[in-house]
Design a protein around this motif. Sequence first.
Motif, PDB file in Angstrom:
ATOM      1  N   THR A 108       1.645   2.716  -3.352  1.00 50.77           N
ATOM      2  CA  THR A 108       0.250   3.107  -3.878  1.00 50.77           C
ATOM      3  C   THR A 108      -0.079   4.817  -3.759  1.00 50.77           C
ATOM      4  O   THR A 108      -0.748   5.283  -4.327  1.00 50.77           O
ATOM      5  CB  THR A 108      -0.821   2.341  -3.948  1.00 50.77           C
ATOM      6  OG1 THR A 108      -1.312   2.295  -2.708  1.00 50.77           O
ATOM      7  CG2 THR A 108      -0.379   0.886  -4.220  1.00 50.77           C
ATOM      8  N   PHE A 127      -7.401   5.090  -8.749  1.00 55.38           N
ATOM      9  CA  PHE A 127      -6.428   3.763  -8.368  1.00 55.38           C
ATOM     10  C   PHE A 127      -6.182   3.760  -7.049  1.00 55.38           C
ATOM     11  O   PHE A 127      -6.311   2.446  -6.415  1.00 55.38           O
ATOM     12  CB  PHE A 127      -5.202   3.767  -9.361  1.00 55.38           C
ATOM     13  CG  PHE A 127      -4.235   2.976  -9.023  1.00 55.38           C
ATOM     14  CD1 PHE A 127      -4.460   1.395  -9.312  1.00 55.38           C
ATOM     15  CD2 PHE A 127      -2.962   3.209  -8.227  1.00 55.38           C
ATOM     16  CE1 PHE A 127      -3.476   0.469  -9.284  1.00 55.38           C
ATOM     17  CE2 PHE A 127      -1.908   2.034  -7.996  1.00 55.38           C
ATOM     18  CZ  PHE A 127      -2.209   0.908  -8.534  1.00 55.38           C
ATOM     19  N   LEU A 128      -5.876   4.886  -6.272  1.00 56.87           N
ATOM     20  CA  LEU A 128      -5.122   4.579  -4.947  1.00 56.87           C
ATOM     21  C   LEU A 128      -6.615   4.158  -4.179  1.00 56.87           C
ATOM     22  O   LEU A 128      -6.446   3.265  -3.263  1.00 56.87           O
ATOM     23  CB  LEU A 128      -4.872   5.876  -4.380  1.00 56.87           C
ATOM     24  CG  LEU A 128      -4.449   6.024  -2.790  1.00 56.87           C
ATOM     25  CD1 LEU A 128      -3.711   4.683  -2.480  1.00 56.87           C
ATOM     26  CD2 LEU A 128      -4.024   7.340  -2.540  1.00 56.87           C
ATOM     27  N   CYS A 161      -7.218   0.593  -4.296  1.00 55.81           N
ATOM     28  CA  CYS A 161      -6.305  -0.319  -3.924  1.00 55.81           C
ATOM     29  C   CYS A 161      -6.828  -0.371  -2.290  1.00 55.81           C
ATOM     30  O   CYS A 161      -6.423  -1.426  -1.579  1.00 55.81           O
ATOM     31  CB  CYS A 161      -4.984   0.275  -3.807  1.00 55.81           C
ATOM     32  SG  CYS A 161      -4.137   0.041  -5.598  1.00 55.81           S
ATOM     33  N   ALA A 203       0.631  -1.255  -0.122  1.00 55.82           N
ATOM     34  CA  ALA A 203       0.000  -0.048   0.026  1.00 55.82           C
ATOM     35  C   ALA A 203       0.845   1.357   0.025  1.00 55.82           C
ATOM     36  O   ALA A 203       0.708   2.145  -0.696  1.00 55.82           O
ATOM     37  CB  ALA A 203      -0.825  -0.161   1.278  1.00 55.82           C
ATOM     38  N   SER A 228      -6.183  -6.190  -9.942  1.00 60.61           N
ATOM     39  CA  SER A 228      -4.874  -6.205  -9.641  1.00 60.61           C
ATOM     40  C   SER A 228      -4.344  -5.787  -7.900  1.00 60.61           C
ATOM     41  O   SER A 228      -3.781  -6.565  -7.415  1.00 60.61           O
ATOM     42  CB  SER A 228      -3.840  -5.569 -10.347  1.00 60.61           C
ATOM     43  OG  SER A 228      -3.966  -4.473 -10.417  1.00 60.61           O
ATOM     44  N   ALA A 229      -5.247  -4.914  -7.708  1.00 57.63           N
ATOM     45  CA  ALA A 229      -4.950  -4.536  -6.328  1.00 57.63           C
ATOM     46  C   ALA A 229      -5.574  -5.375  -5.297  1.00 57.63           C
ATOM     47  O   ALA A 229      -5.077  -5.812  -4.250  1.00 57.63           O
ATOM     48  CB  ALA A 229      -5.606  -3.099  -6.054  1.00 57.63           C
ATOM     49  N   ALA A 279     -10.427  -2.927  -9.239  1.00 60.44           N
ATOM     50  CA  ALA A 279      -9.220  -3.137  -9.369  1.00 60.44           C
ATOM     51  C   ALA A 279      -8.682  -4.334  -9.066  1.00 60.44           C
ATOM     52  O   ALA A 279      -8.163  -4.652  -7.872  1.00 60.44           O
ATOM     53  CB  ALA A 279      -8.486  -2.056  -8.236  1.00 60.44           C
ATOM     54  N   ASN A 323      -7.812  -3.909  -0.017  1.00 56.70           N
ATOM     55  CA  ASN A 323      -7.167  -3.778   1.376  1.00 56.70           C
ATOM     56  C   ASN A 323      -8.163  -3.911   2.505  1.00 56.70           C
ATOM     57  O   ASN A 323      -7.983  -4.957   3.316  1.00 56.70           O
ATOM     58  CB  ASN A 323      -6.123  -2.950   1.311  1.00 56.70           C
ATOM     59  CG  ASN A 323      -4.838  -3.297   0.670  1.00 56.70           C
ATOM     60  OD1 ASN A 323      -4.005  -4.224   1.477  1.00 56.70           O
ATOM     61  ND2 ASN A 323      -4.547  -2.845  -0.407  1.00 56.70           N
ATOM     62  N   ALA A 356      -3.785  -7.425  -2.367  1.00 54.87           N
ATOM     63  CA  ALA A 356      -4.453  -7.482  -0.738  1.00 54.87           C
ATOM     64  C   ALA A 356      -4.625  -8.667  -0.430  1.00 54.87           C
ATOM     65  O   ALA A 356      -4.382  -9.278   0.785  1.00 54.87           O
ATOM     66  CB  ALA A 356      -5.484  -6.623  -0.767  1.00 54.87           C
TER      67      ALA A 356
END
Length: 304
Positions: free
Chosen positions: A5, A21-22, A25, A2, A59-60, A57, A29, A64
């Motif tokens: 990011t 995007f953030l 992510c 994290a 990938s995010a 997301a 999480n 996580a």
Amino acid sequence: MAPYTFRYRDHVDENFDGSVFLLACLRANLVSGVAGTWPTHDTREIVSAARSAASAARSALSAALSADSAALSAAPDQSQQIFATPLWPAQVPEKVSEAVETFEEAAPGTPWAFWARWYRGMFDGKPLDWELQRQVALIDDAIWKAGPKAVAQEIARIERLFELEHEIAALKATLPPRMALSSTSLIGDNGGPPLNDGVQQAVRGDFVLIWDQIEALEAEITKPEPSLGKLKKIAKALLDISVRIASYCGGKIDLALTEASKEAGKAVVKLGAPIAVASLAAQNEGIQQVAKAIWAFVKTLPPG
């Protein structure tokens, strides 16, 4: 990871919005953590939230889930124990520490304020209340898609309501049961003699009114769209009662709480010398805390 990011928070170009995007992510999480700590039979809505996060997301979310695999495969109580340990039991890498601190320093007053507190809790092994996190995880997908500001506004509403519910529970725990108010004498300080009849009747009547207002408040805040007018009316009624109780026990009231409290100040009952009653003073503090929490919650609601 994290912290890496966080750098994308303000990055925007033709093909990439770093804030979106953030947020994705951070959401991934948080959802994965909640899914790992919540009892299995209650996770259906969390799983749905996780799928929504994944679509935003993938990938995010994958990162996580991988990072939290031990927690997600453990029992809920074991998972909470895992999250109750610092992320870095040894020396924190300098780049990680700098990234976290930079994010925290810039967060106050922005849509990232909650997330800075949330990550600090996870970082230090002191997570925010898991029920609060669950409520954030279950924010409607449409709000998540609306972006960081919309999510921050909804989180603020959730947090203020969460705090209000806790203040209500704390106050109720100190009040005499409603059924006892018709027959039980109110005892003075340190278990001393009952208050004189006139004051005792006044205090008993105010306790009945407090229960009336608390029950009305609990009914109102469970509605999808609570009435601002009703909430403000309840807050003022509690402040009026608090001023009277302050006069009974010689306690203090913060008359700067709201404009409404200025009018409430007119309601002080003239009873001569103040009566020191420890239980009344403690209960009065709880009444004021509920009133404050109502006003804080009202500020998060749309005008209407």
